[in-house]
Design an enzyme around this catalytic site. Structure first.
Site, short mmCIF file in Angstrom:
data_model
loop_
_atom_site.label_atom_id
_atom_site.label_comp_id
_atom_site.label_asym_id
_atom_site.label_seq_id
_atom_site.Cartn_x
_atom_site.Cartn_y
_atom_site.Cartn_z
N CYS A 160 -2.83 1.73 1.52
CA CYS A 160 -2.88 2.40 0.23
C CYS A 160 -4.30 2.73 -0.24
CB CYS A 160 -2.23 1.50 -0.82
SG CYS A 160 -0.49 1.12 -0.52
N GLU A 207 5.92 5.02 2.80
CA GLU A 207 5.67 4.53 1.44
C GLU A 207 4.18 4.48 1.18
OE1 GLU A 207 4.92 0.89 -1.31
OE2 GLU A 207 4.21 1.41 0.71
N ARG A 250 6.41 -1.41 -10.72
CA ARG A 250 5.70 -1.11 -9.47
C ARG A 250 6.15 0.26 -8.97
NH1 ARG A 250 3.03 -4.75 -6.27
NH2 ARG A 250 2.50 -4.08 -4.16
N ARG A 252 5.94 3.52 -6.69
CA ARG A 252 5.46 3.85 -5.36
C ARG A 252 6.03 5.21 -4.94
NH1 ARG A 252 2.27 0.66 -6.43
NH2 ARG A 252 1.43 -1.06 -5.19
#
Length: 417
Positions: A160, A207, A250, A252
């Protein structure tokens, strides 16, 4: 002896046997014993002959079972997945972390045939739960050569940091590049693209952080979509909040695509079909009744966090600790949680608040861990690493039930084609 005690002892014995091997030998051998894929067979049998045939019968039994036709005690591991030939589809697990994609896709009958994760501590957690040591650096051809020629689905939560708001800010302050210009991490997406091109799986499931969509004024995401399109895959994405599945905010970016040569030019993935439950989860549901005192913040640290928050509030900044409403949800847990726990602090009846325990972090990401959120002590996630490493691993993890929910729709497409 209780089976929940016996199984970890078997894992410990098996790991002691593996410790005599190099990293890539561990990966090859455990992949062969778990998957029985042909790509591992020759090298794995050579390793067995070289290292274990000269061992005593007792050693061989403790490390790999009674005989070479049943070398691995698969039941020593809680989440080993379906046997070869019994799966609904096959998949590979890139940037595997602690196996959130693996656990999610195995729940729909998927069999993992290859895993890769460079962090040695995450590899330990992965092994303890799935019986397989992931291969290391996926950028190296010495690792890519072990990917089975054919598999149905490529999964991966690629790193990420190059695309995250925090990561970009940090790199800018250091005068460093980010996004695709980052030499060490930013180009990892292109290794995913190379693997898609080389192996042509039916689909992919990726992801990343929410900010991937807007990074560099959308240019980064545009390059990703164009690269996927050039490979002949569809591309659909959506930002989804994990709060529908766990008591945590959260968000994503989830990306799904299908091979147009298999599914046709008009194929797409409908995120509206993903079942999102009511977001009514409460933090109190994942808390341990008697956490150890070591998780309570020292008075010095608690005073520092309060002073720090006050200073930034006076400047008009939003920085500060996150004292949780026990009947609500938490902020997003990050990989830096081990430092001070500031983003998620649990109030206590007296004294300073406390951090989440690693077991609570496990439950906060939706992994089953006895007795917090599962009644099954056998199918319970194992945490074989230090608290510091566990916090990092859970902070970097996907929300497993969210991946499972999206994965359900992907699995249906794979199994009906």
């Amino acid at each position: 002896m209780n089976t929940s005690v016996v199984a970890p002892l078997k894992v410990k014995k098996q790991k002691e046997g593996l410790d005599r091997l190099t990293d890539i030998e561990k990966a090859v051998l455990t992949h062969y014993l778990i998957t029985d894929e042909d790509v591992y067979r020759q090298d794995a049998l050579t390793i067995i002959d070289q290292y274990f045939n000269n061992s005593s019968a007792e050693e061989r039994h403790e490390v790999y079972g009674v005989n070479q036709t049943d070398l691995f005690i698969k039941d020593s591991f809680p989440f080993h997945g379906p046997e070869r030939g019994e799966e609904s589809f096959t998949f590979i697990d890139l940037f595997a972390g602690i196996g959130g994609f693996r656990m999610a896709m195995q729940a729909h009958g998927g069999r993992c045939t290859f895993s890769s994760e460079w962090d040695k501590y995450a590899q330990q957690t992965y092994y303890a739960n799935y019986g397989e040591v992931p291969f290391g650096d996926i950028t190296k051809e010495s690792v890519k050569q072990y990917i089975p020629l054919k598999f149905d689905l490529l999964c991966g939560g690629f790193p990420c940091q190059p695309f995250s708001i925090a990561g970009v800010s940090k790199k800018n302050s250091l005068g460093r590049s980010h996004g695709f210009a980052d030499e060490k991490q930013g180009n990892l997406f292109f290794h995913i693209a190379e693997i898609l091109d080389r192996h042509r799986p039916k689909a992919f499931f990726l992801e990343n952080v929410k900010n991937l969509v807007s990074h560099d004024k959308g240019k980064t995401f545009k390059v990703i979509k164009e690269t996927i399109a050039e490979l002949g895959y569809s591309f659909d994405s959506r930002v989804i909040d994990g709060k529908y599945f766990v008591p945590q905010h959260r968000e994503r970016t989830l990306m799904v695509g299908f091979d147009k040569e298999v599914y046709g030019e008009r194929v797409s993935f409908d995120f509206d079909r993903v079942n999102l439950p009511e977001a009514n989860h409460e933090v109190i549901s994942i808390l341990e009744p008697e956490p150890q005192a070591k998780y309570t913040l020292s008075d010095k640290l608690w005073n520092y966090l309060q002073d720090y928050a006050k200073k930034h509030k006076e400047k008009g900044n939003g920085f500060g600790f996150g004292l949780v409403n026990l009947n609500g949800i938490t902020r997003t847990m990050s990989a830096r949680y081990y430092k001070d726990g500031a983003e998620i602090l649990i109030p206590q009846l007296t004294g300073s608040p406390r951090r989440l325990t690693p077991r609570e972090c496990c439950a906060l990401q939706g992994y089953p861990i006895y007795p917090i959120n599962t009644t099954d002590p056998v199918k319970s996630f194992r945490i074989p690493v230090s608290d510091v490493q566990a916090y990092r691993q859970f902070g970097n993890s996907v929300v497993m039930p969210l991946i499972r929910a999206v994965g359900k729709q992907i699995a249906e497409a794979l199994t009906t084609q």
